[in-house]
Design a protein around this motif. Structure first.
Motif, PDB file in Angstrom:
ATOM      1  N   SER A   4       0.814  -1.214   0.000  1.00 27.54           N
ATOM      2  CA  SER A   4       0.000   0.000   0.000  1.00 27.54           C
ATOM      3  C   SER A   4       0.849   1.267   0.000  1.00 27.54           C
ATOM      4  N   GLU A  56      -0.075   2.933 -10.100  1.00 26.32           N
ATOM      5  CA  GLU A  56      -1.459   3.169  -9.683  1.00 26.32           C
ATOM      6  C   GLU A  56      -2.393   2.112 -10.244  1.00 26.32           C
ATOM      7  N   ASP A  57      -2.065   1.563 -11.436  1.00 26.15           N
ATOM      8  CA  ASP A  57      -2.937   0.558 -12.038  1.00 26.15           C
ATOM      9  C   ASP A  57      -2.330  -0.840 -12.035  1.00 26.15           C
ATOM     10  N   ASP A 106     -10.182  -1.253   1.502  1.00 28.06           N
ATOM     11  CA  ASP A 106     -10.402   0.195   1.413  1.00 28.06           C
ATOM     12  C   ASP A 106      -9.507   0.957   2.383  1.00 28.06           C
ATOM     13  N   GLY A 130      -6.222   1.533   0.955  1.00 30.52           N
ATOM     14  CA  GLY A 130      -6.181   2.327  -0.268  1.00 30.52           C
ATOM     15  C   GLY A 130      -6.285   1.508  -1.537  1.00 30.52           C
ATOM     16  N   PHE A 131      -6.797   0.274  -1.424  1.00 27.32           N
ATOM     17  CA  PHE A 131      -6.978  -0.582  -2.594  1.00 27.32           C
ATOM     18  C   PHE A 131      -8.444  -0.630  -3.001  1.00 27.32           C
ATOM     19  N   HIS A 132      -8.646  -0.788  -4.296  1.00 27.59           N
ATOM     20  CA  HIS A 132      -9.989  -0.924  -4.856  1.00 27.59           C
ATOM     21  C   HIS A 132     -10.182  -2.362  -5.310  1.00 27.59           C
ATOM     22  N   GLU A 184      -6.480  -3.147  -7.126  1.00 30.69           N
ATOM     23  CA  GLU A 184      -5.484  -2.179  -7.531  1.00 30.69           C
ATOM     24  C   GLU A 184      -5.682  -0.902  -6.714  1.00 30.69           C
ATOM     25  N   LYS A 185      -4.719  -0.018  -6.797  1.00 27.59           N
ATOM     26  CA  LYS A 185      -4.823   1.224  -6.026  1.00 27.59           C
ATOM     27  C   LYS A 185      -5.912   2.137  -6.558  1.00 27.59           C
ATOM     28  N   ALA A 186      -6.049   2.190  -7.872  1.00 23.50           N
ATOM     29  CA  ALA A 186      -7.062   3.038  -8.490  1.00 23.50           C
ATOM     30  C   ALA A 186      -7.200   2.617  -9.929  1.00 23.50           C
TER      31      ALA A 186
END
Length: 205
Positions: free
Chosen positions: A151, A158-159, A176, A179-181, A197-199
């Motif tokens: 994280s 980012e991807d 969450d 900071g992960f989706h 992934e992060k975003a």
């Protein structure tokens, strides 16, 4: 000399472990006997790569808790630019190296025979990965420790897509907070693959 446990091809749930597609298609891989290096079955591996296949070519792939290396080798066979294998068990690492040599993919592979957390710290600032796959021993919360580290790590874009193989009951509700989706969760009979992934992407297939 390779340990005698790696001299015969191990059957997992009645099927040989093999490379599903790509340059090493249909080649059979060796694994260690026993539950410590539980291989991902061919059926589950094929399902996994059907979901990510369009994005594998020319990627940099990290295979954590590699076992016999079947996931990273599949990525290389399908066109990954490089795969890094991290496995602490020296006998399993011997199998990884033998499988890489047999599939003629060793020139695109980097092997780290050490603890996963140690390897992550040592790669910091030197590598960035497009895909990170981990298959730690189930129900020991090892995947949570790896995700906590990633994280805040420079090893991920980012991807970057992170995939964890875990038991069905493993809880990932903390994603969450790190900071992960959550991108996708694919549930099988006894285990599951969790994609994150992060975003970025809403889905991967």
């Amino acid at each position: 000399m390779i340990d005698e446990k790696c001299n015969t091809i191990h059957r997992e749930r009645g099927a040989y472990m093999r490379v599903i597609a790509g340059s090493a298609r249909r080649l059979q891989l060796k694994t260690l006997d026993g539950i410590d290096t539980r291989p991902t079955t061919d059926r589950i591996k094929e399902t996994l790569f059907n979901m990510i296949a369009p994005y594998i070519y020319d990627c940099v792939f990290l295979d954590l808790f590699s076992g016999s290396g079947g996931i990273g080798i599949e990525a290389l066979s399908r066109g990954a630019k490089e795969a890094v294998f991290v496995e602490n068990n020296p006998k399993a690492m011997a199998c990884i190296k033998e499988n890489l040599k047999f599939t003629r993919l060793e020139k695109k592979a980097v092997t780290w025979n050490r603890d996963v957390m140690t390897a992550l710290h040592q790669m910091e600032g030197k590598k960035v990965f497009d895909y990170i796959f981990m298959d730690p021993p189930y129900n020991q919360k090892l995947e949570q420790g790896v995700l906590e580290y990633l994280s805040g790590s420079s090893l991920v874009y980012e991807d970057t897509v992170i995939i964890a193989e875990a038991s069905r009951e493993t809880d990932f509700s903390y994603l969450d907070d790190l900071g992960f989706h959550l991108l996708k969760e694919k549930v099988y009979k006894t285990n599951k693959h969790v994609f994150m992934e992060k975003a970025g992407k809403e889905e991967i297939c």
